[in-house]
Motif scaffolding. Structure first.
Motif, PDB file in Angstrom:
ATOM      1  N   ILE A   1       0.945  -1.494  -0.216  1.00 50.10           N
ATOM      2  CA  ILE A   1      -0.391   0.077  -0.178  1.00 50.10           C
ATOM      3  C   ILE A   1       1.085   1.359  -0.224  1.00 50.10           C
ATOM      4  CG2 ILE A   1      -1.785   1.485   1.430  1.00 50.10           C
ATOM      5  CD1 ILE A   1      -2.541  -0.920   2.639  1.00 50.10           C
ATOM      6  N   LYS A   2       0.646   2.156  -0.661  1.00 52.04           N
ATOM      7  CA  LYS A   2       1.090   3.542  -0.620  1.00 52.04           C
ATOM      8  C   LYS A   2       0.469   4.926   0.051  1.00 52.04           C
ATOM      9  CE  LYS A   2       4.403   6.102  -3.161  1.00 52.04           C
ATOM     10  NZ  LYS A   2       6.197   5.330  -3.581  1.00 52.04           N
ATOM     11  N   LEU A   3       1.372   4.374   1.133  1.00 52.41           N
ATOM     12  CA  LEU A   3       1.097   6.073   2.023  1.00 52.41           C
ATOM     13  C   LEU A   3       1.545   7.725   2.010  1.00 52.41           C
ATOM     14  CD1 LEU A   3       1.352   3.819   5.142  1.00 52.41           C
ATOM     15  CD2 LEU A   3      -0.840   4.360   3.940  1.00 52.41           C
ATOM     16  N   LYS A   4       1.094   8.101   2.465  1.00 50.86           N
ATOM     17  CA  LYS A   4       0.975   9.717   2.422  1.00 50.86           C
ATOM     18  C   LYS A   4       2.299   9.767   2.670  1.00 50.86           C
ATOM     19  CE  LYS A   4      -3.561  11.663   3.121  1.00 50.86           C
ATOM     20  NZ  LYS A   4      -3.997  12.647   4.034  1.00 50.86           N
ATOM     21  N   GLU A   5       3.184   9.488   3.750  1.00 50.04           N
ATOM     22  CA  GLU A   5       4.474   9.394   4.401  1.00 50.04           C
ATOM     23  C   GLU A   5       4.969   8.397   4.811  1.00 50.04           C
ATOM     24  OE1 GLU A   5       6.199  12.963   4.435  1.00 50.04           O
ATOM     25  OE2 GLU A   5       4.708  14.113   3.420  1.00 50.04           O
ATOM     26  N   PRO A   6       6.549   8.460   4.423  1.00 49.66           N
ATOM     27  CA  PRO A   6       7.580   7.279   5.332  1.00 49.66           C
ATOM     28  C   PRO A   6       6.916   6.730   6.813  1.00 49.66           C
ATOM     29  CG  PRO A   6       8.618   8.784   4.188  1.00 49.66           C
ATOM     30  CD  PRO A   6       7.571   9.628   4.305  1.00 49.66           C
ATOM     31  N   ILE A   7       6.358   5.371   7.074  1.00 54.36           N
ATOM     32  CA  ILE A   7       6.478   5.030   8.303  1.00 54.36           C
ATOM     33  C   ILE A   7       7.627   4.790   9.244  1.00 54.36           C
ATOM     34  CG2 ILE A   7       5.039   3.356   9.745  1.00 54.36           C
ATOM     35  CD1 ILE A   7       3.561   2.346   6.694  1.00 54.36           C
ATOM     36  N   LEU A   8       7.197   5.895  10.533  1.00 49.18           N
ATOM     37  CA  LEU A   8       8.306   5.341  11.187  1.00 49.18           C
ATOM     38  C   LEU A   8       8.664   4.472  12.255  1.00 49.18           C
ATOM     39  CD1 LEU A   8       8.689   9.066  11.238  1.00 49.18           C
ATOM     40  CD2 LEU A   8       9.849   8.145   9.806  1.00 49.18           C
ATOM     41  N   HIS A   9       6.964   4.235  12.670  1.00 43.25           N
ATOM     42  CA  HIS A   9       6.807   2.857  13.525  1.00 43.25           C
ATOM     43  C   HIS A   9       5.861   2.473  13.258  1.00 43.25           C
ATOM     44  CE1 HIS A   9       6.688   1.032  17.377  1.00 43.25           C
ATOM     45  NE2 HIS A   9       7.825   1.389  17.572  1.00 43.25           N
ATOM     46  N   MET A  10       6.010   1.687  13.594  1.00 40.56           N
ATOM     47  CA  MET A  10       4.226   0.459  13.887  1.00 40.56           C
ATOM     48  C   MET A  10       3.650   0.029  14.902  1.00 40.56           C
ATOM     49  SD  MET A  10       3.445  -1.016   9.895  1.00 40.56           S
ATOM     50  CE  MET A  10       5.505  -2.285  10.133  1.00 40.56           C
ATOM     51  N   PHE A  11       2.857   0.051  14.848  1.00 40.89           N
ATOM     52  CA  PHE A  11       2.528  -1.295  16.495  1.00 40.89           C
ATOM     53  C   PHE A  11       1.055  -1.484  16.663  1.00 40.89           C
ATOM     54  CE2 PHE A  11       0.595  -1.682  20.801  1.00 40.89           C
ATOM     55  CZ  PHE A  11       1.564  -1.880  21.308  1.00 40.89           C
ATOM     56  N   SER A  12       0.399  -3.238  16.544  1.00 39.38           N
ATOM     57  CA  SER A  12      -0.139  -3.850  16.247  1.00 39.38           C
ATOM     58  C   SER A  12      -0.947  -4.510  17.438  1.00 39.38           C
ATOM     59  CB  SER A  12      -0.067  -4.662  15.534  1.00 39.38           C
ATOM     60  OG  SER A  12       1.048  -6.252  16.380  1.00 39.38           O
ATOM     61  N   VAL A  13      -1.874  -4.360  17.174  1.00 37.78           N
ATOM     62  CA  VAL A  13      -2.564  -4.988  18.650  1.00 37.78           C
ATOM     63  C   VAL A  13      -3.805  -5.872  18.042  1.00 37.78           C
ATOM     64  CG1 VAL A  13      -4.330  -4.215  21.084  1.00 37.78           C
ATOM     65  CG2 VAL A  13      -2.961  -2.234  19.681  1.00 37.78           C
ATOM     66  N   LYS A  14      -3.950  -6.985  18.892  1.00 41.99           N
ATOM     67  CA  LYS A  14      -4.312  -7.898  18.530  1.00 41.99           C
ATOM     68  C   LYS A  14      -5.504  -7.780  19.035  1.00 41.99           C
ATOM     69  CE  LYS A  14      -4.874 -13.310  18.762  1.00 41.99           C
ATOM     70  NZ  LYS A  14      -4.038 -14.650  18.836  1.00 41.99           N
ATOM     71  N   ASP A  15      -6.856  -8.438  18.347  1.00 48.80           N
ATOM     72  CA  ASP A  15      -7.980  -7.394  18.065  1.00 48.80           C
ATOM     73  C   ASP A  15      -8.745  -8.711  18.429  1.00 48.80           C
ATOM     74  OD1 ASP A  15     -10.839  -6.178  19.188  1.00 48.80           O
ATOM     75  OD2 ASP A  15     -10.821  -5.117  17.031  1.00 48.80           O
ATOM     76  N   GLY A  16      -9.026  -9.974  19.331  1.00 45.19           N
ATOM     77  CA  GLY A  16      -9.875 -10.889  19.699  1.00 45.19           C
ATOM     78  C   GLY A  16      -9.030 -11.976  17.994  1.00 45.19           C
ATOM     79  N   LEU A  17     -10.190 -12.488  17.651  1.00 41.45           N
ATOM     80  CA  LEU A  17      -9.261 -14.131  16.592  1.00 41.45           C
ATOM     81  C   LEU A  17      -9.091 -13.391  15.298  1.00 41.45           C
ATOM     82  CD1 LEU A  17      -8.809 -17.387  17.306  1.00 41.45           C
ATOM     83  CD2 LEU A  17     -11.178 -17.950  16.614  1.00 41.45           C
ATOM     84  N   GLN A  18      -7.842 -13.705  15.227  1.00 39.88           N
ATOM     85  CA  GLN A  18      -8.147 -13.573  13.331  1.00 39.88           C
ATOM     86  C   GLN A  18      -8.376 -11.866  12.895  1.00 39.88           C
ATOM     87  OE1 GLN A  18      -6.672 -15.346  11.066  1.00 39.88           O
ATOM     88  NE2 GLN A  18      -6.007 -17.100  12.720  1.00 39.88           N
ATOM     89  N   SER A  19      -8.136 -11.066  13.732  1.00 31.51           N
ATOM     90  CA  SER A  19      -7.997  -9.500  13.190  1.00 31.51           C
ATOM     91  C   SER A  19      -7.326  -8.858  14.541  1.00 31.51           C
ATOM     92  CB  SER A  19      -9.662  -9.342  13.806  1.00 31.51           C
ATOM     93  OG  SER A  19      -9.715  -7.538  13.646  1.00 31.51           O
ATOM     94  N   TYR A  20      -6.167  -7.833  13.730  1.00 28.76           N
ATOM     95  CA  TYR A  20      -5.489  -6.804  14.470  1.00 28.76           C
ATOM     96  C   TYR A  20      -5.715  -5.719  14.099  1.00 28.76           C
ATOM     97  CZ  TYR A  20      -2.073 -10.782  15.502  1.00 28.76           C
ATOM     98  OH  TYR A  20      -2.031 -12.104  15.473  1.00 28.76           O
ATOM     99  N   ARG A  21      -5.998  -4.604  14.805  1.00 28.43           N
ATOM    100  CA  ARG A  21      -5.278  -3.247  14.622  1.00 28.43           C
ATOM    101  C   ARG A  21      -4.147  -2.628  14.648  1.00 28.43           C
ATOM    102  NH1 ARG A  21      -9.134  -3.385  19.230  1.00 28.43           N
ATOM    103  NH2 ARG A  21      -6.695  -2.342  20.785  1.00 28.43           N
ATOM    104  N   LEU A  22      -3.406  -2.119  13.512  1.00 30.67           N
ATOM    105  CA  LEU A  22      -2.290  -2.191  13.173  1.00 30.67           C
ATOM    106  C   LEU A  22      -2.668  -0.074  13.026  1.00 30.67           C
ATOM    107  CD1 LEU A  22       0.557  -2.395  11.905  1.00 30.67           C
ATOM    108  CD2 LEU A  22      -0.644  -1.988   9.902  1.00 30.67           C
ATOM    109  N   TYR A  23      -1.276   0.900  14.193  1.00 33.26           N
ATOM    110  CA  TYR A  23      -1.249   2.594  13.627  1.00 33.26           C
ATOM    111  C   TYR A  23       0.006   2.189  13.198  1.00 33.26           C
ATOM    112  CZ  TYR A  23      -5.025   1.485  17.061  1.00 33.26           C
ATOM    113  OH  TYR A  23      -6.525   1.210  17.944  1.00 33.26           O
ATOM    114  N   CYS A  24       0.004   2.953  12.663  1.00 35.03           N
ATOM    115  CA  CYS A  24       1.923   3.528  11.897  1.00 35.03           C
ATOM    116  C   CYS A  24       1.447   5.617  12.064  1.00 35.03           C
ATOM    117  CB  CYS A  24       1.768   3.744  10.361  1.00 35.03           C
ATOM    118  SG  CYS A  24       0.729   1.777   9.844  1.00 35.03           S
ATOM    119  N   GLY A  25       2.777   5.631  12.686  1.00 35.22           N
ATOM    120  CA  GLY A  25       2.855   7.556  12.765  1.00 35.22           C
ATOM    121  C   GLY A  25       4.215   6.853  11.930  1.00 35.22           C
TER     122      GLY A  25
END
Length: 418
Positions: A40-64
């Motif tokens: 995926i092409k984003l607006k700017e480079p990602i400096l850090h990523m953090f993932s949170v498991k949200d139930g079974l077979q599901s993740y929330r991804l946060y990109c700074g």
């Protein structure tokens, strides 16, 4: 990849590795089959990523991102996500993200942006608080790590470790690894460059493992103890005549209602016949429980004051300051457990994991191709930390590569035999 990898995160349920590239791309790879999945092409480079498991077979991804935006992505499978949300947080790059859960089980995101920390409610994704760690904007925050007693924080190129409270967002501990001493929070704020600068750290149970720029690994135990309260002596008070006296003092008085009522009633009887007396103007309307109260615009000279804390607590109103004083206050300290020189290069990463009820810690230092760059740390029966190096296997011959010192020793032994 075609360009430099800035950050990486692993999603265990999908066996998928996500990489943030300097070309503004988010790339996904299958870690088992070792092949490309999507990008995926984003607006700017990602400096850090953090993932949170949200139930079974599901993740929330946060990109700074480098432009100060926080990108939120939901991942429910290995396929490419459709919805991407961008949230404007700061005008400066977001270089670290950490999830913090407080005592009320409310989840927050702490975002490090230059010298400031933004606290976002994870459920609402709204900014609730912001605080600055240092006055110098050119000394950015290196990383954030949650622990049992709060959040550890460090400034880039500094040897000082900070411990912040989750509720009050205030600093509770400053510890300098260079001198192995606890610093004064109010006066000691030296964040200058140091060879013993913090490069990475990990909170592991009641310990904190710290890697430095000169190749040392420090292991500290954290000690928390309750602050001792200073007992105050309360004396009796009496009003000096003349009773009414104007002055510029703004001191707040805490006076027992019954005792104050008797004194004012006695003074009223003496001044009853005087029409020009200003004493009645000082009295508010009588209340059944509180009694007469002095206006704050007047001040009195007090001698031998004596109002017990028990009388004040019996009053219906308890000031917020008193409630705050009743809360327990803690202080922190750090005790050195182990100090080991593991490399001539900076320690770049520390990871921790439990495998088969055994505590394992991995440290990475130096560059790829150097000897013993990755070490595995375990505890022995005496609770001491010992390490053993990872051996690199040649991908073509499946033969372990000998480290340089082993090669030298091998050729020296071969030369002696000949």
């Amino acid at each position: 990849t075609d360009c430099k990898v800035l950050c990486m995160v692993f999603l265990e349920d999908f066996n998928m590795v996500l990489m943030g590239l300097i070309s503004k791309e988010l790339v996904a790879y299958d870690s088992q089959m070792k092949h490309y999945l999507w990008s995926i092409k984003l607006k700017e480079p990602i400096l850090h990523m953090f993932s949170v498991k949200d139930g079974l077979q599901s993740y929330r991804l946060y990109c700074g991102l480098a432009n100060g935006f926080l990108t939120y992505i939901e991942l429910n499978s290995i396929s490419q996500p459709c919805d991407i949300f961008d949230i404007n947080v700061s005008n400066n790059p977001i270089n670290y993200i950490e999830q913090i859960i407080d005592e009320n089980q409310t989840s927050y995101l702490w975002l490090a942006s230059v010298n400031a920390v933004y606290v976002l409610n994870e459920r609402l994704l709204m900014n609730e608080f912001k605080f600055e760690v240092a006055e110098n904007q050119y000394g950015p925050i290196l990383m954030l790590k949650k622990c049992k007693y709060g959040v550890f924080l460090s400034i880039k190129d500094s040897s000082i470790l900070h411990l912040y409270d989750v509720q009050t967002h205030s600093c509770k501990l400053l510890f300098d690894l260079r001198y192995n001493i606890k610093l004064n929070i109010e006066t000691d704020d030296d964040f200058s460059y140091s060879k013993s600068r913090l490069t990475c750290y990990l909170s592991f149970e009641d310990l904190v493992l710290i890697g430095t720029g000169d190749g040392f690994l420090f292991i500290y135990s954290i000690e928390r103890y309750e602050k001792k309260k200073v007992k105050k002596v309360h004396k009796k008070f009496s009003l000096i005549t003349p009773m009414l006296r104007q002055n510029n003092s703004r001191r707040n008085l805490s006076i027992g209602p019954q005792l104050l009522g008797k004194i004012l009633e006695k003074k009223l009887n003496k001044e009853k016949m005087k029409r020009n007396s200003s004493l009645p103007s000082l009295l508010n309307k009588l209340d059944e429980t509180v009694g007469p109260i002095l206006k704050r615009t007047r001040s009195f000279t007090l001698l031998d004051s004596s109002v017990s804390l028990k009388e004040i607590r019996d009053m219906n109103h308890v000031s917020p300051r008193m409630k705050k004083n009743n809360q327990k206050r803690y202080d922190f300290n750090m005790d050195l457990v182990t100090k080991v020189k593991i490399s001539d290069q900076p320690v770049k990463c520390i990871l921790g994991k439990k495998i088969n009820n055994q505590d394992l810690v991995f440290t990475c230092s130096g560059s790829y191709g150097d000897d013993e760059t990755v070490l595995k740390w375990t505890r022995n029966y005496e609770n001491n930390w010992i390490n053993e190096p990872f051996i690199e296997i040649c991908p073509f011959t499946n033969v372990p590569k000998r480290p340089m010192y082993a090669k030298i020793e091998y050729f020296q032994n071969l030369k002696r035999k000949n």
